[in-house]
Design a protein around this motif. Sequence first.
Motif, PDB file in Angstrom:
ATOM      1  N   ALA A  33       0.826  -1.208   0.000  1.00  0.00           N
ATOM      2  CA  ALA A  33       0.000   0.000   0.000  1.00  0.00           C
ATOM      3  C   ALA A  33       0.861   1.259   0.000  1.00  0.00           C
ATOM      4  CB  ALA A  33      -0.929   0.003   1.210  1.00  0.00           C
ATOM      5  N   ARG A  34       2.023   1.193   0.630  1.00  0.00           N
ATOM      6  CA  ARG A  34       2.918   2.356   0.676  1.00  0.00           C
ATOM      7  C   ARG A  34       3.352   2.774  -0.718  1.00  0.00           C
ATOM      8  NH1 ARG A  34       8.188   1.028   3.692  1.00  0.00           N
ATOM      9  NH2 ARG A  34       6.692   0.759   5.379  1.00  0.00           N
ATOM     10  N   TYR A  35       3.531   1.803  -1.607  1.00  0.00           N
ATOM     11  CA  TYR A  35       3.975   2.107  -2.964  1.00  0.00           C
ATOM     12  C   TYR A  35       2.814   2.116  -3.967  1.00  0.00           C
ATOM     13  CZ  TYR A  35       8.556   1.288  -0.983  1.00  0.00           C
ATOM     14  OH  TYR A  35       9.681   1.356  -0.194  1.00  0.00           O
ATOM     15  N   GLY A  36       1.574   2.112  -3.449  1.00  0.00           N
ATOM     16  CA  GLY A  36       0.416   2.205  -4.313  1.00  0.00           C
ATOM     17  C   GLY A  36       0.149   0.966  -5.145  1.00  0.00           C
ATOM     18  N   ILE A  37       0.569  -0.210  -4.668  1.00  0.00           N
ATOM     19  CA  ILE A  37       0.374  -1.460  -5.398  1.00  0.00           C
ATOM     20  C   ILE A  37      -0.827  -2.195  -4.811  1.00  0.00           C
ATOM     21  CG2 ILE A  37       1.393  -3.677  -6.029  1.00  0.00           C
ATOM     22  CD1 ILE A  37       4.128  -2.354  -5.703  1.00  0.00           C
ATOM     23  N   ARG A  38      -1.781  -2.535  -5.664  1.00  0.00           N
ATOM     24  CA  ARG A  38      -2.974  -3.246  -5.217  1.00  0.00           C
ATOM     25  C   ARG A  38      -2.722  -4.756  -5.235  1.00  0.00           C
ATOM     26  NH1 ARG A  38      -7.597  -0.437  -4.924  1.00  0.00           N
ATOM     27  NH2 ARG A  38      -8.806  -2.353  -5.195  1.00  0.00           N
ATOM     28  N   THR A  39      -3.143  -5.431  -4.174  1.00  0.00           N
ATOM     29  CA  THR A  39      -2.986  -6.879  -4.084  1.00  0.00           C
ATOM     30  C   THR A  39      -4.212  -7.567  -4.685  1.00  0.00           C
ATOM     31  OG1 THR A  39      -3.900  -6.826  -1.842  1.00  0.00           O
ATOM     32  CG2 THR A  39      -1.501  -6.760  -2.069  1.00  0.00           C
ATOM     33  N   SER A  40      -4.084  -8.860  -4.944  1.00  0.00           N
ATOM     34  CA  SER A  40      -5.170  -9.620  -5.568  1.00  0.00           C
ATOM     35  C   SER A  40      -6.200 -10.032  -4.520  1.00  0.00           C
ATOM     36  CB  SER A  40      -4.606 -10.862  -6.247  1.00  0.00           C
ATOM     37  OG  SER A  40      -4.113 -11.771  -5.271  1.00  0.00           O
ATOM     38  N   GLY A  41      -7.285 -10.600  -5.014  1.00  0.00           N
ATOM     39  CA  GLY A  41      -8.336 -11.076  -4.116  1.00  0.00           C
ATOM     40  C   GLY A  41      -7.875 -12.211  -3.223  1.00  0.00           C
ATOM     41  N   TRP A  42      -6.874 -12.959  -3.664  1.00  0.00           N
ATOM     42  CA  TRP A  42      -6.347 -14.051  -2.838  1.00  0.00           C
ATOM     43  C   TRP A  42      -5.772 -13.528  -1.522  1.00  0.00           C
ATOM     44  CZ3 TRP A  42      -7.163 -19.046  -3.086  1.00  0.00           C
ATOM     45  CH2 TRP A  42      -7.555 -19.632  -4.295  1.00  0.00           C
ATOM     46  N   VAL A  43      -5.134 -12.368  -1.577  1.00  0.00           N
ATOM     47  CA  VAL A  43      -4.533 -11.815  -0.363  1.00  0.00           C
ATOM     48  C   VAL A  43      -5.620 -11.451   0.638  1.00  0.00           C
ATOM     49  CG1 VAL A  43      -3.131  -9.944   0.565  1.00  0.00           C
ATOM     50  CG2 VAL A  43      -2.537 -10.970  -1.635  1.00  0.00           C
ATOM     51  N   ARG A  44      -6.632 -10.713   0.180  1.00  0.00           N
ATOM     52  CA  ARG A  44      -7.726 -10.356   1.084  1.00  0.00           C
ATOM     53  C   ARG A  44      -8.475 -11.595   1.555  1.00  0.00           C
ATOM     54  NH1 ARG A  44     -10.325  -5.798   2.592  1.00  0.00           N
ATOM     55  NH2 ARG A  44      -8.781  -4.636   1.404  1.00  0.00           N
ATOM     56  N   GLY A  45      -8.666 -12.577   0.666  1.00  0.00           N
ATOM     57  CA  GLY A  45      -9.341 -13.802   1.066  1.00  0.00           C
ATOM     58  C   GLY A  45      -8.554 -14.562   2.132  1.00  0.00           C
ATOM     59  N   ALA A  46      -7.213 -14.606   1.969  1.00  0.00           N
ATOM     60  CA  ALA A  46      -6.379 -15.292   2.971  1.00  0.00           C
ATOM     61  C   ALA A  46      -6.459 -14.583   4.312  1.00  0.00           C
ATOM     62  CB  ALA A  46      -4.931 -15.358   2.481  1.00  0.00           C
ATOM     63  N   LYS A  47      -6.496 -13.247   4.286  1.00  0.00           N
ATOM     64  CA  LYS A  47      -6.585 -12.496   5.537  1.00  0.00           C
ATOM     65  C   LYS A  47      -7.909 -12.761   6.236  1.00  0.00           C
ATOM     66  CE  LYS A  47      -7.339  -8.094   5.284  1.00  0.00           C
ATOM     67  NZ  LYS A  47      -7.146  -6.633   5.095  1.00  0.00           N
ATOM     68  N   TRP A  48      -8.992 -12.692   5.501  1.00  0.00           N
ATOM     69  CA  TRP A  48     -10.295 -12.931   6.111  1.00  0.00           C
ATOM     70  C   TRP A  48     -10.453 -14.378   6.571  1.00  0.00           C
ATOM     71  CZ3 TRP A  48     -14.191  -9.946   2.459  1.00  0.00           C
ATOM     72  CH2 TRP A  48     -13.996  -8.575   2.626  1.00  0.00           C
ATOM     73  N   PHE A  49      -9.871 -15.316   5.825  1.00  0.00           N
ATOM     74  CA  PHE A  49      -9.978 -16.719   6.233  1.00  0.00           C
ATOM     75  C   PHE A  49      -9.251 -16.958   7.555  1.00  0.00           C
ATOM     76  CE2 PHE A  49      -8.146 -20.982   6.397  1.00  0.00           C
ATOM     77  CZ  PHE A  49      -9.299 -21.763   6.345  1.00  0.00           C
ATOM     78  N   THR A  50      -8.035 -16.431   7.689  1.00  0.00           N
ATOM     79  CA  THR A  50      -7.299 -16.631   8.941  1.00  0.00           C
ATOM     80  C   THR A  50      -7.993 -15.953  10.113  1.00  0.00           C
ATOM     81  OG1 THR A  50      -5.893 -14.738   8.333  1.00  0.00           O
ATOM     82  CG2 THR A  50      -5.050 -16.943   7.842  1.00  0.00           C
ATOM     83  N   LEU A  51      -8.563 -14.773   9.872  1.00  0.00           N
ATOM     84  CA  LEU A  51      -9.303 -14.093  10.939  1.00  0.00           C
ATOM     85  C   LEU A  51     -10.559 -14.870  11.317  1.00  0.00           C
ATOM     86  CD1 LEU A  51      -8.958 -10.417   9.680  1.00  0.00           C
ATOM     87  CD2 LEU A  51      -8.073 -11.305  11.835  1.00  0.00           C
ATOM     88  N   ALA A  52     -11.285 -15.370  10.305  1.00  0.00           N
ATOM     89  CA  ALA A  52     -12.500 -16.135  10.580  1.00  0.00           C
ATOM     90  C   ALA A  52     -12.172 -17.436  11.300  1.00  0.00           C
ATOM     91  CB  ALA A  52     -13.243 -16.424   9.273  1.00  0.00           C
ATOM     92  N   ALA A  53     -11.083 -18.095  10.895  1.00  0.00           N
ATOM     93  CA  ALA A  53     -10.692 -19.342  11.555  1.00  0.00           C
ATOM     94  C   ALA A  53     -10.355 -19.093  13.018  1.00  0.00           C
ATOM     95  CB  ALA A  53      -9.489 -19.958  10.827  1.00  0.00           C
ATOM     96  N   THR A  54      -9.654 -18.011  13.296  1.00  0.00           N
ATOM     97  CA  THR A  54      -9.326 -17.673  14.679  1.00  0.00           C
ATOM     98  C   THR A  54     -10.586 -17.422  15.486  1.00  0.00           C
ATOM     99  OG1 THR A  54      -7.217 -16.706  13.996  1.00  0.00           O
ATOM    100  CG2 THR A  54      -8.066 -16.056  16.138  1.00  0.00           C
ATOM    101  N   TYR A  55     -11.536 -16.695  14.891  1.00  0.00           N
ATOM    102  CA  TYR A  55     -12.781 -16.384  15.610  1.00  0.00           C
ATOM    103  C   TYR A  55     -13.569 -17.658  15.924  1.00  0.00           C
ATOM    104  CZ  TYR A  55     -17.419 -14.609  16.660  1.00  0.00           C
ATOM    105  OH  TYR A  55     -18.616 -14.360  17.267  1.00  0.00           O
ATOM    106  N   VAL A  56     -13.735 -18.518  14.925  1.00  0.00           N
ATOM    107  CA  VAL A  56     -14.535 -19.728  15.122  1.00  0.00           C
ATOM    108  C   VAL A  56     -13.906 -20.625  16.183  1.00  0.00           C
ATOM    109  CG1 VAL A  56     -15.316 -21.862  14.028  1.00  0.00           C
ATOM    110  CG2 VAL A  56     -15.547 -19.682  12.826  1.00  0.00           C
ATOM    111  N   MET A  57     -12.600 -20.873  16.092  1.00  0.00           N
ATOM    112  CA  MET A  57     -11.946 -21.754  17.056  1.00  0.00           C
ATOM    113  C   MET A  57     -11.942 -21.155  18.455  1.00  0.00           C
ATOM    114  SD  MET A  57      -8.757 -23.394  14.919  1.00  0.00           S
ATOM    115  CE  MET A  57      -8.004 -21.809  14.521  1.00  0.00           C
TER     116      MET A  57
END
Length: 211
Positions: A60-84
């Motif tokens: 983000a500092r260099y104005g580069i947008r990441t793919s949907g996989w990155v956001r999906g991986a972030k939300w998946f790890t957060l959701a997994a932590t919440y559920v467990m």
Amino acid sequence: MDRLCWTGILLGLAFTMTNVQSFAANGAVAWSLPWLAAWLLDPMVSLMLLAILRAEQVTARYGIRTSGWVRGAKWFTLAATYVMNTWEAYAAGAADMVVLHSVPPLVVFVAAEAVTDLREKLREAVRATVTNAGAVSPDTDSEQAPEPARDRPPKAKRRTSFDEYLRWAREAWNTDVTVTPAWIRDVTGCSRGLSSWLAASLSAEVSADDR
């Protein structure tokens, strides 16, 4: 701001560790192999989450947008932590425990979404301050700029922006260089007044990368 946000995220993830271990152990005898292996689950998920969050900050500092996989991986790890972390509380039907064990993962979730945006907004505020100060500062317009460095892009007729000066300095910097206003002026040809702001911004980036 960075240190406070990252401290909160780390404390939130540390709070969830025992609950995730209890979920993974599933009643295994203490100090048995399944019980010990259960302690690996939360650090595995948390380290992946921290790596993704840090990578998002840098891109983000260099104005580069990441793919949907990155956001999906972030939300998946957060959701997994919440559920467990909340599974046993939901299974027991204990509303107070559900609330208690929901707060840390949700704090981590909102902080993870906010930290990158907050950093960029604060940087924009600094840039706006510098730009406004440069527009009214006699030193910015009247000072004689030194000769362009060999690798410096050709001088344009339009007014050079703060971000362009910072990009030139970033490209010229290496690990053997000590960032000072004098060095900034030498490699970018900016004014003396602007060089202090540029040196502070580049030093902050270098320090953040070192961490």
